[in-house]
Design a protein around this motif. Structure first.
Motif, PDB file in Angstrom:
ATOM      1  N   ALA A 231       0.826  -1.211   0.000  1.00 39.39           N
ATOM      2  CA  ALA A 231       0.000   0.000   0.000  1.00 39.39           C
ATOM      3  C   ALA A 231       0.857   1.256   0.000  1.00 39.39           C
ATOM      4  CB  ALA A 231      -0.931  -0.011   1.207  1.00 39.39           C
ATOM      5  N   ALA A 232       1.938   1.254   0.760  1.00 37.56           N
ATOM      6  CA  ALA A 232       2.819   2.420   0.780  1.00 37.56           C
ATOM      7  C   ALA A 232       3.417   2.678  -0.592  1.00 37.56           C
ATOM      8  CB  ALA A 232       3.921   2.214   1.811  1.00 37.56           C
ATOM      9  N   ALA A 233       3.827   1.612  -1.284  1.00 34.47           N
ATOM     10  CA  ALA A 233       4.405   1.793  -2.615  1.00 34.47           C
ATOM     11  C   ALA A 233       3.348   2.170  -3.641  1.00 34.47           C
ATOM     12  CB  ALA A 233       5.128   0.520  -3.038  1.00 34.47           C
ATOM     13  N   ALA A 234       2.152   1.586  -3.525  1.00 30.89           N
ATOM     14  CA  ALA A 234       1.102   1.855  -4.501  1.00 30.89           C
ATOM     15  C   ALA A 234       0.602   3.288  -4.411  1.00 30.89           C
ATOM     16  CB  ALA A 234      -0.060   0.883  -4.308  1.00 30.89           C
ATOM     17  N   THR A 235       0.667   3.897  -3.245  1.00 34.98           N
ATOM     18  CA  THR A 235       0.180   5.271  -3.063  1.00 34.98           C
ATOM     19  C   THR A 235       1.311   6.290  -3.005  1.00 34.98           C
ATOM     20  OG1 THR A 235       0.167   4.922  -0.664  1.00 34.98           O
ATOM     21  CG2 THR A 235      -1.888   4.471  -1.859  1.00 34.98           C
ATOM     22  N   GLY A 249       2.059   5.566   8.505  1.00 37.52           N
ATOM     23  CA  GLY A 249       1.819   5.379   9.929  1.00 37.52           C
ATOM     24  C   GLY A 249       1.912   3.920  10.343  1.00 37.52           C
ATOM     25  N   ALA A 250       1.387   3.038   9.501  1.00 41.09           N
ATOM     26  CA  ALA A 250       1.476   1.606   9.803  1.00 41.09           C
ATOM     27  C   ALA A 250       2.926   1.123   9.778  1.00 41.09           C
ATOM     28  CB  ALA A 250       0.639   0.813   8.798  1.00 41.09           C
ATOM     29  N   LEU A 251       3.713   1.653   8.847  1.00 41.61           N
ATOM     30  CA  LEU A 251       5.134   1.288   8.817  1.00 41.61           C
ATOM     31  C   LEU A 251       5.834   1.737  10.098  1.00 41.61           C
ATOM     32  CD1 LEU A 251       6.186   2.086   5.126  1.00 41.61           C
ATOM     33  CD2 LEU A 251       6.014  -0.151   6.214  1.00 41.61           C
ATOM     34  N   GLY A 252       5.476   2.921  10.591  1.00 38.16           N
ATOM     35  CA  GLY A 252       6.052   3.366  11.853  1.00 38.16           C
ATOM     36  C   GLY A 252       5.678   2.459  13.010  1.00 38.16           C
ATOM     37  N   LEU A 253       4.420   2.054  13.045  1.00 36.21           N
ATOM     38  CA  LEU A 253       3.994   1.118  14.102  1.00 36.21           C
ATOM     39  C   LEU A 253       4.709  -0.222  13.988  1.00 36.21           C
ATOM     40  CD1 LEU A 253       0.144   1.804  14.213  1.00 36.21           C
ATOM     41  CD2 LEU A 253       1.896   2.553  15.845  1.00 36.21           C
ATOM     42  N   LEU A 254       4.918  -0.695  12.767  1.00 37.01           N
ATOM     43  CA  LEU A 254       5.655  -1.939  12.588  1.00 37.01           C
ATOM     44  C   LEU A 254       7.092  -1.808  13.086  1.00 37.01           C
ATOM     45  CD1 LEU A 254       4.471  -3.148   9.062  1.00 37.01           C
ATOM     46  CD2 LEU A 254       3.882  -4.124  11.286  1.00 37.01           C
ATOM     47  N   GLY A 255       7.690  -0.640  12.816  1.00 38.13           N
ATOM     48  CA  GLY A 255       9.041  -0.423  13.327  1.00 38.13           C
ATOM     49  C   GLY A 255       9.094  -0.448  14.842  1.00 38.13           C
ATOM     50  N   LEU A 256       8.120   0.198  15.486  1.00 42.70           N
ATOM     51  CA  LEU A 256       8.074   0.179  16.937  1.00 42.70           C
ATOM     52  C   LEU A 256       7.830  -1.234  17.475  1.00 42.70           C
ATOM     53  CD1 LEU A 256       6.002   3.427  17.636  1.00 42.70           C
ATOM     54  CD2 LEU A 256       8.487   3.087  17.884  1.00 42.70           C
ATOM     55  N   ALA A 257       6.957  -1.961  16.805  1.00 41.97           N
ATOM     56  CA  ALA A 257       6.706  -3.334  17.236  1.00 41.97           C
ATOM     57  C   ALA A 257       7.956  -4.185  17.091  1.00 41.97           C
ATOM     58  CB  ALA A 257       5.560  -3.934  16.414  1.00 41.97           C
ATOM     59  N   THR A 258       8.720  -3.936  16.036  1.00 35.58           N
ATOM     60  CA  THR A 258       9.961  -4.687  15.853  1.00 35.58           C
ATOM     61  C   THR A 258      10.948  -4.391  16.973  1.00 35.58           C
ATOM     62  OG1 THR A 258       9.664  -4.670  13.459  1.00 35.58           O
ATOM     63  CG2 THR A 258      11.891  -5.078  14.296  1.00 35.58           C
ATOM     64  N   LEU A 259      11.106  -3.098  17.307  1.00 33.27           N
ATOM     65  CA  LEU A 259      12.014  -2.739  18.392  1.00 33.27           C
ATOM     66  C   LEU A 259      11.565  -3.341  19.719  1.00 33.27           C
ATOM     67  CD1 LEU A 259      12.729   1.011  17.529  1.00 33.27           C
ATOM     68  CD2 LEU A 259      14.216  -0.974  17.145  1.00 33.27           C
ATOM     69  N   ALA A 260      10.268  -3.323  19.960  1.00 32.40           N
ATOM     70  CA  ALA A 260       9.760  -3.908  21.200  1.00 32.40           C
ATOM     71  C   ALA A 260      10.014  -5.406  21.252  1.00 32.40           C
ATOM     72  CB  ALA A 260       8.266  -3.613  21.342  1.00 32.40           C
ATOM     73  N   GLN A 261       9.828  -6.073  20.120  1.00 33.24           N
ATOM     74  CA  GLN A 261      10.067  -7.505  20.072  1.00 33.24           C
ATOM     75  C   GLN A 261      11.529  -7.832  20.292  1.00 33.24           C
ATOM     76  OE1 GLN A 261       7.870  -9.776  20.061  1.00 33.24           O
ATOM     77  NE2 GLN A 261       9.154 -11.600  19.764  1.00 33.24           N
TER      78      GLN A 261
END
Length: 275
Positions: A231-235, A249-261
């Motif tokens: 979706a990020a690339a398509a838009t 925004g979703a990519l940012g949340l994924l990054g935070l989730a990765t750091l937390a993990q």
């Protein structure tokens, strides 16, 4: 008056009346002589006194493991000569019938996955070249095909060798979890973006998870992360659009989730070492 002692009669032919009386001493005991095969059981086995032949020495799993390493090394090294995204973006599908575009993209995506090409770049290529819906569908298909190929190679060539290296409580517990709860374990791996995709493929292949559970959990679990990148690339051509802002925004949340993990994994590892 005692009876006179008489000597035994000399050996001679058996009486003519057919009686079973022997005219000489009984023959000494010896090995039984086979009388030949019987109609029901076939020929009697012959005991040669030699030890039974063994099935042969167990085959070492390390030559197959070396072949696996060579295949993966060649696949990764081939990226010096070609790029999956450049191949797709360079007009490879131009001039081909439209129905070849999807299979071609999925095949290139799968080969790139086996060759350790970054999946975010492949997902971005899917969004840029194919749009959101078709790009997401083919990206998930290519991901699943690539994971299946990697799993099959590792299970066939590397499982016997690598399972011998399973030592320690953590590795044994992980192996038991993947064996007993294969679908759920693989699904959790796919939902967390911080875990390397290829490492999860080969780690699951070494465990006892079933192939069907692995494929099903992979196809389902990669949808959220893949959708965000596609979706990020398509838009991306409309930076101010709602879809682009949501995907960023979703990519940012994924990054935070990765750091937390990663932080949780490090803390768990420290507790394991101290215990």
């Amino acid at each position: 008056m005692p009876a006179p002692v008489t000597s035994p009669p000399p050996p001679g032919p058996a009486p003519a009346d057919g009686s079973a009386m022997a005219r000489g001493p009984a023959p000494a005991a010896g090995p039984a002589v086979a009388q030949g095969p019987t109609p029901e059981h076939g020929p009697a086995p012959v005991d040669t006194g030699a030890p039974a032949a063994a099935d042969g020495p167990a085959r070492s799993p390390w030559p197959r493991f070396a072949l696996l390493v060579a295949i993966l090394g060649a696949a990764a090294g081939s990226l010096l000569l070609w790029s999956p995204t450049a191949l797709l973006d360079g007009g490879l599908s131009d001039g081909m019938p439209w129905y070849w575009r999807g299979p071609l993209f999925a095949a290139v995506y799968a080969v790139g996955t086996v060759a350790f090409f970054p999946r975010p770049a492949l997902n971005a290529a899917a969004g840029l070249l194919l749009g959101l819906q078709e790009g997401l569908l083919l990206a998930v298909l290519g991901t699943t095909l690539g994971a299946a190929a990697a799993f099959g190679l590792a299970r066939w060539l590397g499982q016997d060798a690598l399972r011998r290296l399973l030592r320690g409580r953590v590795l044994v517990a992980l192996d038991r979890r993947f064996t007993d709860q294969g679908f759920r374990s693989v699904l959790l791996l796919r939902l967390f973006p911080g875990l390397p995709f290829q490492a999860a493929n080969y780690g699951a292949a070494v465990s006892g998870v079933r192939f069907g559970s692995f494929i099903g959990a992979t196809a389902l679990g990669v949808i959220p992360v893949t959708a965000v990148y596609v979706a990020a690339a398509a838009t991306a051509r409309e930076p101010g659009s709602t879809g682009f802002l949501l995907s960023i925004g979703a990519l940012g949340l994924l990054g935070l989730a990765t750091l937390a993990q990663v932080g949780r994994a490090a803390a768990r590892r420290r507790r394991t070492v101290t215990d």
